[in-house]
Every structure is written in C-alpha cells, then in structure tokens.
Write a protein that holds these residues in place. Structure first.
Motif, PDB file in Angstrom:
ATOM      1  N   ILE A 118       0.577  -1.001  -0.173  1.00  0.00           N
ATOM      2  CA  ILE A 118      -0.214  -0.160  -0.256  1.00  0.00           C
ATOM      3  C   ILE A 118       0.710   0.885   0.536  1.00  0.00           C
ATOM      4  N   PRO A 119       1.329   1.689  -1.300  1.00  0.00           N
ATOM      5  CA  PRO A 119       2.211   2.615  -1.176  1.00  0.00           C
ATOM      6  C   PRO A 119       1.548   3.935  -1.008  1.00  0.00           C
ATOM      7  N   GLY A 120       2.032   4.882   0.216  1.00  0.00           N
ATOM      8  CA  GLY A 120       1.561   6.118   0.792  1.00  0.00           C
ATOM      9  C   GLY A 120       1.103   6.063   2.153  1.00  0.00           C
ATOM     10  N   VAL A 121       0.811   4.922   2.315  1.00  0.00           N
ATOM     11  CA  VAL A 121       0.284   4.757   3.668  1.00  0.00           C
ATOM     12  C   VAL A 121       1.014   3.889   4.777  1.00  0.00           C
ATOM     13  N   THR A 122       1.545   4.807   5.800  1.00  0.00           N
ATOM     14  CA  THR A 122       2.823   4.070   6.602  1.00  0.00           C
ATOM     15  C   THR A 122       2.375   2.978   7.557  1.00  0.00           C
ATOM     16  N   MET A 123       2.892   1.924   8.339  1.00  0.00           N
ATOM     17  CA  MET A 123       2.643   0.904   9.170  1.00  0.00           C
ATOM     18  C   MET A 123       2.093   1.433   9.610  1.00  0.00           C
ATOM     19  N   SER A 124       2.284   2.838  10.719  1.00  0.00           N
ATOM     20  CA  SER A 124       1.829   3.431  11.628  1.00  0.00           C
ATOM     21  C   SER A 124       0.167   3.818  11.512  1.00  0.00           C
ATOM     22  N   ASP A 163      11.942  -4.795  12.861  1.00  0.00           N
ATOM     23  CA  ASP A 163      12.604  -3.836  12.894  1.00  0.00           C
ATOM     24  C   ASP A 163      11.723  -2.517  13.609  1.00  0.00           C
ATOM     25  N   PRO A 164      11.719  -2.359  14.631  1.00  0.00           N
ATOM     26  CA  PRO A 164      11.680  -0.414  14.818  1.00  0.00           C
ATOM     27  C   PRO A 164      11.040   0.147  13.428  1.00  0.00           C
ATOM     28  N   ASP A 165      12.120   0.182  12.817  1.00  0.00           N
ATOM     29  CA  ASP A 165      12.371   1.096  11.989  1.00  0.00           C
ATOM     30  C   ASP A 165      10.854   1.281  10.696  1.00  0.00           C
TER      31      ASP A 165
END
Length: 251
Positions: free
Chosen positions: A97-103, A137-139
């Motif tokens: 899903i480009p443009g949508v961060t995991m957060s 990975d937290p990043d």
C-alpha cells in the motif's frame, strides 16, 4: 463464546461480466471460540476461495448457503463490516500500500474496528511490544505498508495486525508459504498468542503439516474439489503427510 458457522455453501468465481465457474460445492463447517481448525488439500481444491469468500472478496459470488457469525448471516455484509464484526483474513499474498505508513494503517484499522481511537500511550506500548515479539524492526513502523518487505516480513506484518486487532476469528490462508524455519516459528508463536490471549477461533489453511508442528489443531479437515471429504483429529494430518491426497481424489 462466538461461533462461525458455514452451511451448505456454494460459491462461484466471477470470470467476467457473463461467465463464472463453480468452486465451492456445499461446504459445511462450524468453528467456536478458542478452537483451531486446519483445512488441508491439494492445489486448486478451493481452500483459498473459502477463505476469500468468508472475508467478502468481490471476485467470489455466493450462489447459495450461509456464513453465520454468532447467528447473523454475513454474506450481504461488506468487507469492512465483516472485519468490524470480528473476522480477519491473513492473506496468502499480502499487498503493498504505497503512501500509507504502517503506523497510520494500524491505528486507523484499530479505530475502525473498535469505533474509537485507542489511547495513544497504551497503543504505542502495545504496538512496540507486539513488534518486538514478532522480531519486526522498529523502523518498519514508519515505512509504507508491505512496500519493499520480504515475503517473511509481509507475513509477520499480517500476524501483527492479528494480535493488535483482536478478531473473534482468524482465517490464515497459507500463512506458512514462503517462510523459512525461523520465520515460521515466529509467525506461529504470534498466532498462538492471539489464540490464547483473545480466545480467538482459528481456521488454518495449508498444504503441509510443517506449520502444524507449531500451531496445534484440534480438528483437521480434508478439502478436495470444493468440499470436505474427510475430517478428524491431528492424526489425520500425520496420515496426509505420509499418504498424500491420492485416496481422496475423485470423491
């Protein structure tokens, strides 16, 4: 206690505006909270069609039968309505899903499921702990959903969602495919935590017994040509490992 009940389900895959092909041919299955069911069968038998139909994929048309969640037929519900009702599908091929961060994705999903945004302090702690357990990975929390992730990383993100969203029933569509031994153990531990902590019912779809060494089903079903042809306990999976599906073909 919650119950997911599938009654005489017949489903076709939509090929185009005029054509379709029958795939599921009278599936019956009942799963209660806390139960783990494994569905095993050869390629092309309809296992993934069953998973996608439960979740509400528009490519599949229910011709007859019912999918009942706590007595309510979900077949007319949209995908998001089914998710809010307590159904979760861990996909065989998770999409980017480009443009949508995991957060943003995880917090938006949790808000949609619960009807209110989670407390930021509690949520951040829960996400950090779950990511740590799954060795993510937290990043990655700042990265776009599944973008550039390896196959194993995508599968771990699916199980992260499973742990955080706390569905009534988790449907795992060949979650073990493409995983090495270490990743398989990590993913399986996540599924087991969600099962134990939330009394979640599990429908585990797989070809192989490898994942069943870590996620222990109480019930094993053999799926061939769009319907169940046999069922039993864990010993049935061991027999399938030795003998394969040859004896079931044509039933």
């Amino acid at each position: 206690m919650s119950t997911l009940e599938i009654k005489d389900l017949h489903v076709s895959v939509i090929l185009d505006d005029e054509n379709s092909k029958p795939i599921l041919k009278g599936v019956n299955l009942t799963i209660n909270s806390g139960e783990i069911h494994a569905i095993m069968g050869p390629n092309g038998s309809g296992k993934s069609t069953l998973a996608s139909t439960i979740a509400g994929h528009p490519k599949y048309r229910v011709d007859s039968g019912e999918i009942l969640l706590d007595g309510e037929d979900v077949t007319e519900m949209s995908v998001d309505e089914r998710a809010r009702a307590g159904l979760f599908l861990a996909m065989q091929y998770p999409v980017e899903i480009p443009g949508v961060t995991m957060s943003n994705f995880l917090r938006s999903a949790k808000t949609a499921i619960d009807g209110e945004a989670p407390s930021l302090r509690t949520w951040t702690k829960d996400v950090k702990e779950a990511m740590g357990e799954l060795k993510i990975d937290p990043d990655f929390i700042a990265r776009n959903v599944n973008e550039g992730f390896s196959g194993g990383e995508k599968k771990r993100h699916e199980i992260l969602q499973l742990e955080l969203l706390k569905p009534k029933f988790g449907i795992l569509d060949e979650t073990d495919s493409g995983l090495d031994v270490d990743a398989l153990k990590i993913v399986s531990e996540g599924v087991n935590r969600a099962h134990q902590n939330n009394d979640m019912g599990v429908l585990l779809i797989t070809h192989y017994t490898r994942i069943l060494r870590y996620i222990k089903p109480e019930f094993v079903h053999v799926f061939v040509d769009g319907h169940m042809v046999d069922q039993g306990g864990p010993e049935l999976a061991d027999r399938l490992e030795e003998e394969g599906y040859v004896s079931y073909i044509g039933k």
